[in-house]
Design an enzyme around this catalytic site. Structure first.
Site, PDB file in Angstrom:
ATOM      1  CG  ASN A   1      -1.741   1.240   1.362  1.00  0.00           C
ATOM      2  OD1 ASN A   1      -1.759   2.073   0.458  1.00  0.00           O
ATOM      3  ND2 ASN A   1      -2.430   1.395   2.486  1.00  0.00           N
TER       4      ASN A   1
ATOM      5  CB  SER B   1       5.133  -2.153  11.924  1.00  0.00           C
ATOM      6  OG  SER B   1       4.778  -0.815  12.234  1.00  0.00           O
TER       7      SER B   1
ATOM      8  CE  LYS C   1      -0.267   3.158   4.873  1.00  0.00           C
ATOM      9  NZ  LYS C   1      -0.244   3.222   6.317  1.00  0.00           N
TER      10      LYS C   1
ATOM     11  CD  GLU D   1      -3.097   5.489   6.716  1.00  0.00           C
ATOM     12  OE1 GLU D   1      -3.059   5.501   5.476  1.00  0.00           O
ATOM     13  OE2 GLU D   1      -2.212   4.938   7.413  1.00  0.00           O
TER      14      GLU D   1
ATOM     15  CG  HIS E   1      -5.989   2.043   5.154  1.00  0.00           C
ATOM     16  ND1 HIS E   1      -5.527   2.947   6.070  1.00  0.00           N
ATOM     17  CD2 HIS E   1      -5.007   1.124   4.997  1.00  0.00           C
ATOM     18  CE1 HIS E   1      -4.302   2.578   6.450  1.00  0.00           C
ATOM     19  NE2 HIS E   1      -3.969   1.475   5.807  1.00  0.00           N
TER      20      HIS E   1
ATOM     21  CD  GLU F   1      -3.675  -2.324   7.289  1.00  0.00           C
ATOM     22  OE1 GLU F   1      -2.650  -2.641   6.707  1.00  0.00           O
ATOM     23  OE2 GLU F   1      -4.191  -1.200   7.191  1.00  0.00           O
TER      24      GLU F   1
ATOM     25  N   GLY G   1       2.472   2.169  10.810  1.00  0.00           N
ATOM     26  CA  GLY G   1       3.470   3.228  10.658  1.00  0.00           C
ATOM     27  C   GLY G   1       4.186   3.593  11.948  1.00  0.00           C
TER      28      GLY G   1
HETATM   29  P1  13P Z   1       2.936   0.264   7.651  1.00  0.00           P
HETATM   30  O1  13P Z   1       3.392  -1.039   7.041  1.00  0.00           O
HETATM   31  O2  13P Z   1       3.727   1.436   7.193  1.00  0.00           O
HETATM   32  O3  13P Z   1       2.840   0.149   9.150  1.00  0.00           O
HETATM   33  O4  13P Z   1       1.441   0.525   7.130  1.00  0.00           O
HETATM   34  C1  13P Z   1       0.506  -0.467   7.269  1.00  0.00           C
HETATM   35  C2  13P Z   1      -0.697  -0.110   6.490  1.00  0.00           C
HETATM   36  O5  13P Z   1      -1.458   0.770   6.861  1.00  0.00           O
HETATM   37  C3  13P Z   1      -0.937  -0.827   5.229  1.00  0.00           C
HETATM   38  O6  13P Z   1      -2.199  -0.545   4.733  1.00  0.00           O
END
Ligand code: 13P
Length: 248
Positions: A9, A212, A11, A96, A94, A166, A172
């Protein structure tokens, strides 16, 4: 048999030249054929990358879409547009999007239904906040999300969905959920799908872990035999790191 899936992803990262350079580097890698590979990229790159990935075994995904096919929805991208670009997957719900853009389960449910109706595989995200984890209500939280998000979806369609667990506190932050914690939640989710539908659907649905995930911890998750892959943010942004994840 559920085929493992490693999904990057991106982002909101990479301008077009970087996205193209990255994808060219990616396709030149030698990958494990037994693992499905996917990059979920910003919508502005879909057209270009769709051409670059044609004929390769790396799948293309979007990070969001609206549920209507067309109309006065300024700023949105439709399932028909994604279909036209041969997009295979779309991330829906997601954390976010849920947190920053205030998407609720009703909207997420409509998006999952719409993606399925347009033959785009939804990667439906769920997970709890740190506060919910500390209160020990992570199962209740995920259960509520999934009951709402799967509303009105047949067992046949549900089996096509990919679920990504997640935990928000692990995204992150560098703070990965322990293999035991991730496994416990993924087993719980599969049990829930079995209750919502049946054991056949639960056995065929793929459930990923995200938060992560890195080349040095992916193997442990995969060795559980229950976790079907990873939805990876940060560690998917370098071609060699993505290749190492796929070749766990
Ligand atoms: P990270 O791998 O950067 O922690 O992000 C996870 C994520 O939100 C994948 O959709």
């Amino acid at each position: 048999m559920r085929k493992p899936l490693i999904a990057g992803n991106w982002k909101m990262n990479f301008v077009t030249s970087e996205a193209v350079e990255f994808t060219k580097a990616l396709v030149s890698n030698k990958f494990n054929d037994d693992v499905e590979k996917l990059i979920c990229v910003p919508s502005v790159h879909l057209s270009e990358l769709s051409k670059l990935l044609k004929g390769t075994d790396i799948k293309l995904g979007a990070q969001n879409m609206y549920f209507e096919e067309s109309g006065a929805f300024t700023g949105e991208v439709s399932p028909t547009m994604l279909q036209d670009l041969k997009v295979d997957y779309v991330i829906i719900g997601h954390s976010e999007r849920r947190e920053i853009f205030k998407e609720d389960d009703e909207m997420i449910n409509k998006k999952v239904i719409s993606a399925l109706a347009h033959s785009i595989t939804p990667i439906l995200c769920c997970g709890e906040t740190l506060e919910e984890r500390e209160k020990g209500v992570q199962e209740e939280k995920v259960k509520t999300q999934l009951i709402e998000d799967f509303k009105g979806i047949s067992a046949e369609d549900a089996a096509k969905v990919v679920i990504a667990y997640e935990p928000i506190w692990a995204i992150g932050t560098g703070k990965t959920a322990s293999t035991e914690d991730a496994l416990q939640m993924i087993v719980f989710i599969r049990k829930m799908i079995s209750e919502l539908y049946n054991s056949e659907t639960a056995e065929s649905i793929r459930i990923l872990y995200g938060g992560s995930v890195k080349p040095d911890n992916i193997r442990e998750f995969m060795e559980t035999g229950e976790i079907d892959g990873g939805l990876v943010g940060g560690a998917s942004l370098k071609a060699d790191s993505f290749a190492a994840l796929v070749n766990y």
